[in-house]
Design a protein around this motif. Sequence first.
Motif, PDB file in Angstrom:
ATOM      1  N   ALA A 480       0.862  -1.072   0.544  1.00 15.68           N
ATOM      2  CA  ALA A 480       0.029   0.343   0.386  1.00 15.68           C
ATOM      3  C   ALA A 480       0.820   1.112  -0.137  1.00 15.68           C
ATOM      4  N   ASP A 481       0.220   2.427  -0.702  1.00 13.77           N
ATOM      5  CA  ASP A 481       1.639   3.858  -0.173  1.00 13.77           C
ATOM      6  C   ASP A 481       0.005   4.283   0.537  1.00 13.77           C
ATOM      7  N   ALA A 484      -0.242   8.115   0.377  1.00 18.03           N
ATOM      8  CA  ALA A 484      -0.959   8.965  -1.062  1.00 18.03           C
ATOM      9  C   ALA A 484      -2.596   8.267  -0.725  1.00 18.03           C
ATOM     10  N   GLU A 485      -2.450   7.825   0.333  1.00 16.68           N
ATOM     11  CA  GLU A 485      -4.278   6.969   0.612  1.00 16.68           C
ATOM     12  C   GLU A 485      -4.634   8.807   1.568  1.00 16.68           C
ATOM     13  N   ALA A 486      -3.969   8.816   2.826  1.00 16.19           N
ATOM     14  CA  ALA A 486      -4.203  10.131   3.502  1.00 16.19           C
ATOM     15  C   ALA A 486      -4.643  10.894   2.802  1.00 16.19           C
ATOM     16  N   LYS A 487      -3.430  11.516   1.835  1.00 17.26           N
ATOM     17  CA  LYS A 487      -3.696  12.546   0.821  1.00 17.26           C
ATOM     18  C   LYS A 487      -4.747  12.251  -0.398  1.00 17.26           C
ATOM     19  N   SER A 546      -5.697  -0.603  -3.764  1.00 18.10           N
ATOM     20  CA  SER A 546      -6.312  -0.907  -5.313  1.00 18.10           C
ATOM     21  C   SER A 546      -6.271  -2.681  -5.035  1.00 18.10           C
ATOM     22  N   PHE A 547      -5.899  -3.348  -3.785  1.00 20.56           N
ATOM     23  CA  PHE A 547      -5.879  -4.237  -3.936  1.00 20.56           C
ATOM     24  C   PHE A 547      -6.878  -4.474  -2.648  1.00 20.56           C
ATOM     25  N   GLU A 548      -7.956  -3.710  -1.973  1.00 19.44           N
ATOM     26  CA  GLU A 548      -8.574  -3.582  -0.545  1.00 19.44           C
ATOM     27  C   GLU A 548      -9.802  -4.538  -1.164  1.00 19.44           C
TER      28      GLU A 548
END
Length: 704
Positions: A480-481, A484-487, A546-548
């Motif tokens: 995961a990133d 980027a997800e928090a942003k 993107s895999f969740e």
Amino acid sequence: MISTAIRVARVGSAAELAAAALMMLGYPGLMAAALVPSVPAFAAAAAVTYLADLYLHRKGSRLIALLGKVRAGLSTRFLVRELLLILLLARLDLSQEPVFYAAIACFTVFFGLQAPHGALITLIGKRRQMPVVTRNVDLASRLRIPDAPPRRLLSRATVKMLHLDLAAVVGLLVSALTDSEAAGFVGIGVTVCLGALYVLALVPYLRAKRLPPKADKVLGTVSAWLREYRPQTVLYFSGSDDSAYQVNMWLETMEQMESRPLVILRERTVLEKMAPTSVPVVCVPGGVHLMNMDLSMVRVALYCANVGKNIHLLRVPTMKHVFIGHGDSDKLASVNPFSKVYDEVWTAGRAGRDRYAIADVGIRDEDIVEVGRPQLAPIKTAQGTPAGPGGGAADGSCATVLYAPTWEGWDDNPGNTSLLLAGENIVKKLIAAEPPVRVLYKPHPFTGTRSAKAGAAHRRITALIKKASAQRASDPRFTADPAAEAKAKAELTRLKARLDGLSLAFDERADEAVTSRDGIVDVRKHEEAARLRAEWNETYWRSFPSFEHRVITGAGPRLYDCFNASEAMVSDISSVVSDFIASGKPYAVADSAELGAEEFRRQNTAVRAAVILSNSAAELDQLLDAVRDPAGDPLAKDRKELKEYLLGPDEPTSLEQFDTAITDLALKAEARNVGQESHAVTMDDAVGAAPDDATELPKGVTAG
């Protein structure tokens, strides 16, 4: 056992069930405390009944309405509690004290105030109710519509009024506990004064200058506006608030069409659930009001549901009437014999025409027009399959499969939904697939509303997906990133704030008279909101890995957004399948009734290019193989042919086909009207040329 109790008690959750139980037990507790007597026990039981009752009202529990039907309504419950308080005072040997008689007088006067209070609330509501409720219609410059009374006066008015007895109840309990009558008299005074003030506060809002104009003036003003606006095409809808989605799906098409549009609704509840639109909307609950409205300039009327109230517009001969439906599927509703009443029936593609021919329900082939599905324009076609674990992706992305089952329907037909027999098997197989895929689960919004079994299956599937998602987060194959997800999540918050700031929704304090007066959408804001929603949707998919695996409910992201985020779909027989075919992507359909693949395909056109799933979901490997290797997909050609058969050709666009069909039918309506006018002139001329009875009689006839 708890779920059974929840269903029997008609409550929505375990918390509501607990509140209902406490409220029901509280009244015997009040009786016991009054007979003992015990002031602390009575106070505790009273607090429980007050709080539990208030909680159930705030939750809108169906139990509240049920209690009213068995003569245990809100007023009765308050009266019983107050009578038990009088009993408590008598048991405490206070029946000869002035405070005892004051308590009796207080509750008598207080309940006497309920009648004028209820009458005023009812009269204000009725007098401010408009015969026609509008959106995007300029009434402000034509009618004087005063502001609504403060919402705090009218909202939950009965509950507020009855709870004013709390001051007297507390004061009398304090008086009984301390042997001081002062607290009791103070509480009694507060309750009576507040009740009287509440009634007096409502009186000014029945004055003429605080009320909208009378019905005839409002109707005349709306008809005058119609003559100025001159709508050419009407979208007509009647139904329950749960079916508002059926009209919502056509709003964007109405905004984009070349003909001048108007939406006519028949239920206020549907108007409340309708999505924001720039199209003028007129809600006319009364059939007589609708039939007296000037719609002489309308040439085409579109109907998206077969309901009895359609007759109120169908009776108008100066316009042509078309059934356009609210989806395209092989369900029986798609070949309703009622459709014979319309001048034309519009279907998406050739399949709809053939469906009526096979059903043989009296729809003539020449009355069917193929116009495509304008609503499907947002659906993107396949853009290739992302690589995933086992396929070489460095970021751990993988192909996405959408599971979008329909709801259980109104009967227990096993073919209605895959949730009951196949749902868990489908999800288990998808989350265990190798190479892995991501699962999006988006159930129908009606799921579980009629069948407790369907609701339970939905909850089990949700639990499966959430558990698998948690396990995948710790799988080293997926990366995961977080930054980027928090942003992206921060961006979602910002976009939501901007959407909320646009204030497209009406002030919750306004009533229907005020929303009709002020209900003109700001087109700039409307367009900005559409842009922000599209941006929100794009950001949403970046706000988690993107895999969740994901359970998606609520208004966003929409079903079509889920289509675009997926490489394949699993569903049931419904319009969802026909819509997904527009993407050209692989799909599977569950044969929940176990008809067998051959018979299932024979009965359902939309599954002819699908992977057919049994309830074991063993055939899912065929769908996953097509996702992983698009070049080797054996059903790709069949899907392309079926897409054109079901939805029509890609060119001209569906909206262009739709506009052409409206233009052609409007010309037919105009030709009919001109013909009727010519016929009327001919008849008038014939009457004018007839022999004068007093001077010229036909040969052989003598004056009597």
